[in-house]
Design a protein around this motif. Structure first.
Motif, PDB file in Angstrom:
ATOM      1  N   ALA A  90     -33.042 -53.177  -1.919  1.00 31.25           N
ATOM      2  CA  ALA A  90     -33.698 -54.494  -1.910  1.00 31.25           C
ATOM      3  C   ALA A  90     -33.946 -54.962  -3.340  1.00 31.25           C
ATOM      4  O   ALA A  90     -33.750 -56.142  -3.668  1.00 31.25           O
ATOM      5  CB  ALA A  90     -35.006 -54.433  -1.128  1.00 31.25           C
ATOM      6  N   ALA A  91     -34.365 -54.044  -4.213  1.00 28.25           N
ATOM      7  CA  ALA A  91     -34.608 -54.390  -5.621  1.00 28.25           C
ATOM      8  C   ALA A  91     -33.297 -54.799  -6.301  1.00 28.25           C
ATOM      9  O   ALA A  91     -33.280 -55.748  -7.099  1.00 28.25           O
ATOM     10  CB  ALA A  91     -35.250 -53.215  -6.347  1.00 28.25           C
ATOM     11  N   LEU A  92     -32.208 -54.118  -5.987  1.00 29.58           N
ATOM     12  CA  LEU A  92     -30.899 -54.484  -6.541  1.00 29.58           C
ATOM     13  C   LEU A  92     -30.525 -55.900  -6.111  1.00 29.58           C
ATOM     14  O   LEU A  92     -30.065 -56.704  -6.919  1.00 29.58           O
ATOM     15  CB  LEU A  92     -29.821 -53.495  -6.075  1.00 29.58           C
ATOM     16  N   HIS A  93     -30.741 -56.198  -4.848  1.00 31.59           N
ATOM     17  CA  HIS A  93     -30.427 -57.527  -4.329  1.00 31.59           C
ATOM     18  C   HIS A  93     -31.236 -58.596  -5.064  1.00 31.59           C
ATOM     19  O   HIS A  93     -30.704 -59.637  -5.457  1.00 31.59           O
ATOM     20  CB  HIS A  93     -30.694 -57.581  -2.821  1.00 31.59           C
ATOM     21  N   GLU A  94     -32.494 -58.315  -5.259  1.00 32.95           N
ATOM     22  CA  GLU A  94     -33.382 -59.254  -5.948  1.00 32.95           C
ATOM     23  C   GLU A  94     -32.970 -59.438  -7.413  1.00 32.95           C
ATOM     24  O   GLU A  94     -32.918 -60.552  -7.920  1.00 32.95           O
ATOM     25  CB  GLU A  94     -34.818 -58.731  -5.872  1.00 32.95           C
ATOM     26  N   ARG A  95     -32.661 -58.346  -8.068  1.00 32.54           N
ATOM     27  CA  ARG A  95     -32.371 -58.338  -9.496  1.00 32.54           C
ATOM     28  C   ARG A  95     -30.989 -58.876  -9.834  1.00 32.54           C
ATOM     29  O   ARG A  95     -30.804 -59.607 -10.792  1.00 32.54           O
ATOM     30  CB  ARG A  95     -32.512 -56.898  -9.996  1.00 32.54           C
ATOM     31  N   LYS A  96     -29.961 -58.496  -9.049  1.00 29.14           N
ATOM     32  CA  LYS A  96     -28.571 -58.787  -9.395  1.00 29.14           C
ATOM     33  C   LYS A  96     -27.836 -59.668  -8.375  1.00 29.14           C
ATOM     34  O   LYS A  96     -26.662 -59.942  -8.551  1.00 29.14           O
ATOM     35  CB  LYS A  96     -27.778 -57.483  -9.544  1.00 29.14           C
ATOM     36  N   GLN A  97     -28.519 -60.034  -7.281  1.00 24.65           N
ATOM     37  CA  GLN A  97     -27.860 -60.780  -6.207  1.00 24.65           C
ATOM     38  C   GLN A  97     -26.651 -60.007  -5.664  1.00 24.65           C
ATOM     39  O   GLN A  97     -25.573 -60.563  -5.460  1.00 24.65           O
ATOM     40  CB  GLN A  97     -27.426 -62.179  -6.691  1.00 24.65           C
ATOM     41  N   ILE A  98     -26.867 -58.698  -5.459  1.00 18.95           N
ATOM     42  CA  ILE A  98     -25.831 -57.839  -4.897  1.00 18.95           C
ATOM     43  C   ILE A  98     -26.372 -57.211  -3.624  1.00 18.95           C
ATOM     44  O   ILE A  98     -27.421 -56.562  -3.637  1.00 18.95           O
ATOM     45  CB  ILE A  98     -25.402 -56.743  -5.901  1.00 18.95           C
ATOM     46  N   ASP A  99     -25.663 -57.421  -2.528  1.00 19.60           N
ATOM     47  CA  ASP A  99     -26.042 -56.856  -1.232  1.00 19.60           C
ATOM     48  C   ASP A  99     -25.292 -55.539  -1.050  1.00 19.60           C
ATOM     49  O   ASP A  99     -24.075 -55.528  -0.912  1.00 19.60           O
ATOM     50  CB  ASP A  99     -25.674 -57.843  -0.112  1.00 19.60           C
ATOM     51  N   PHE A 100     -26.027 -54.442  -1.085  1.00 17.02           N
ATOM     52  CA  PHE A 100     -25.442 -53.104  -0.976  1.00 17.02           C
ATOM     53  C   PHE A 100     -26.041 -52.467   0.267  1.00 17.02           C
ATOM     54  O   PHE A 100     -27.256 -52.300   0.363  1.00 17.02           O
ATOM     55  CB  PHE A 100     -25.800 -52.317  -2.235  1.00 17.02           C
ATOM     56  N   SER A 101     -25.184 -52.115   1.227  1.00 18.48           N
ATOM     57  CA  SER A 101     -25.686 -51.476   2.441  1.00 18.48           C
ATOM     58  C   SER A 101     -25.002 -50.131   2.657  1.00 18.48           C
ATOM     59  O   SER A 101     -23.887 -49.900   2.194  1.00 18.48           O
ATOM     60  CB  SER A 101     -25.491 -52.380   3.661  1.00 18.48           C
ATOM     61  N   VAL A 102     -25.711 -49.259   3.357  1.00 17.33           N
ATOM     62  CA  VAL A 102     -25.237 -47.920   3.669  1.00 17.33           C
ATOM     63  C   VAL A 102     -25.221 -47.783   5.187  1.00 17.33           C
ATOM     64  O   VAL A 102     -26.210 -48.102   5.848  1.00 17.33           O
ATOM     65  CB  VAL A 102     -26.171 -46.845   3.059  1.00 17.33           C
ATOM     66  N   VAL A 103     -24.093 -47.310   5.722  1.00 15.86           N
ATOM     67  CA  VAL A 103     -23.964 -47.112   7.161  1.00 15.86           C
ATOM     68  C   VAL A 103     -23.430 -45.704   7.402  1.00 15.86           C
ATOM     69  O   VAL A 103     -22.438 -45.302   6.788  1.00 15.86           O
ATOM     70  CB  VAL A 103     -22.994 -48.140   7.798  1.00 15.86           C
ATOM     71  N   THR A 104     -24.089 -44.964   8.282  1.00 15.23           N
ATOM     72  CA  THR A 104     -23.546 -43.680   8.715  1.00 15.23           C
ATOM     73  C   THR A 104     -23.221 -43.773  10.197  1.00 15.23           C
ATOM     74  O   THR A 104     -23.936 -44.419  10.966  1.00 15.23           O
ATOM     75  CB  THR A 104     -24.536 -42.510   8.493  1.00 15.23           C
ATOM     76  N   VAL A 105     -22.118 -43.144  10.574  1.00 17.79           N
ATOM     77  CA  VAL A 105     -21.719 -43.020  11.976  1.00 17.79           C
ATOM     78  C   VAL A 105     -21.258 -41.581  12.181  1.00 17.79           C
ATOM     79  O   VAL A 105     -20.919 -40.894  11.216  1.00 17.79           O
ATOM     80  CB  VAL A 105     -20.583 -44.012  12.359  1.00 17.79           C
ATOM     81  N   LYS A 106     -21.262 -41.144  13.409  1.00 15.86           N
ATOM     82  CA  LYS A 106     -20.731 -39.809  13.694  1.00 15.86           C
ATOM     83  C   LYS A 106     -19.222 -39.809  13.452  1.00 15.86           C
ATOM     84  O   LYS A 106     -18.689 -38.902  12.839  1.00 15.86           O
ATOM     85  CB  LYS A 106     -21.029 -39.392  15.141  1.00 15.86           C
ATOM     86  N   SER A 107     -18.552 -40.848  13.982  1.00 14.14           N
ATOM     87  CA  SER A 107     -17.095 -40.909  13.888  1.00 14.14           C
ATOM     88  C   SER A 107     -16.633 -42.359  13.963  1.00 14.14           C
ATOM     89  O   SER A 107     -17.323 -43.211  14.529  1.00 14.14           O
ATOM     90  CB  SER A 107     -16.480 -40.120  15.048  1.00 14.14           C
ATOM     91  N   THR A 108     -15.467 -42.616  13.412  1.00 15.69           N
ATOM     92  CA  THR A 108     -14.855 -43.941  13.546  1.00 15.69           C
ATOM     93  C   THR A 108     -13.881 -43.954  14.726  1.00 15.69           C
ATOM     94  O   THR A 108     -13.169 -44.928  14.931  1.00 15.69           O
ATOM     95  CB  THR A 108     -14.108 -44.340  12.257  1.00 15.69           C
ATOM     96  N   GLY A 109     -13.866 -42.870  15.475  1.00 10.95           N
ATOM     97  CA  GLY A 109     -12.980 -42.782  16.638  1.00 10.95           C
ATOM     98  C   GLY A 109     -11.528 -42.763  16.203  1.00 10.95           C
ATOM     99  O   GLY A 109     -11.158 -42.051  15.274  1.00 10.95           O
TER     100      GLY A 109
END
Length: 148
Positions: free
Chosen positions: A37-56
């Motif tokens: 959230a701080a990165l988004h505020e500071r640099k206007q960069i949306d960085f998300s992390v997603v974990t899944v068991k598998s992509t099938g």
């Protein structure tokens, strides 16, 4: 019978951390949410992390690209740069997607070299630690760049 992996259309990158694989401990999740959230505020960069068991049966590249496109489409900020880190735990694969404007700054070589501490932690099944290290390394690199 093996349960089918959720498709990118059923998994949504909500917030900054979406832990479908349940491998990120609560304190790391909170730390990541705050940091991203701080990165988004500071640099206007949306960085998300997603974990899944598998992509099938879907390749990790295609799966992560679909998630990144969906997140981008759902965003109301068209001029925001973006990154999405997907970790498919049971597949033992990961992929990071970045918007085109970040590609000159975060080349595949740079991103791969920075991933070593993450993949080392993954080998020990320390997913929270590995993701935290990689995210922090990328943010440190972004903070060195004159991008907004």
């Amino acid at each position: 019978m093996v349960a089918a992996a959720p498709s990118p259309s059923t998994v949504k990158a909500t917030g900054y951390v979406t832990d479908e694989a349940s491998v990120i401990d609560e304190s790391t999740r909170k730390q990541l949410e705050t940091t991203l959230a701080a990165l988004h505020e500071r640099k206007q960069i949306d960085f998300s992390v997603v974990t899944v068991k598998s992509t099938g049966d879907k390749p990790v590249f295609d799966y992560s690209l679909a998630l990144a496109r969906e997140r981008r489409k759902d965003s109301f900020e068209a001029n925001v740069s973006g990154l999405l880190l997907l970790v498919a735990v049971d597949d033992r694969q990961w992929r990071i997607q970045i918007t085109r404007n970040l590609e000159p700054h975060l080349t595949n070589e740079i991103l791969t070299n920075m991933s070593t501490p993450m993949t080392d932690a993954f080998r020990q099944k320390q997913y929270s630690e590995g993701i935290r290290k990689y995210v922090n390394a990328i943010i440190e690199k972004l903070d060195q760049l004159d991008i907004r």
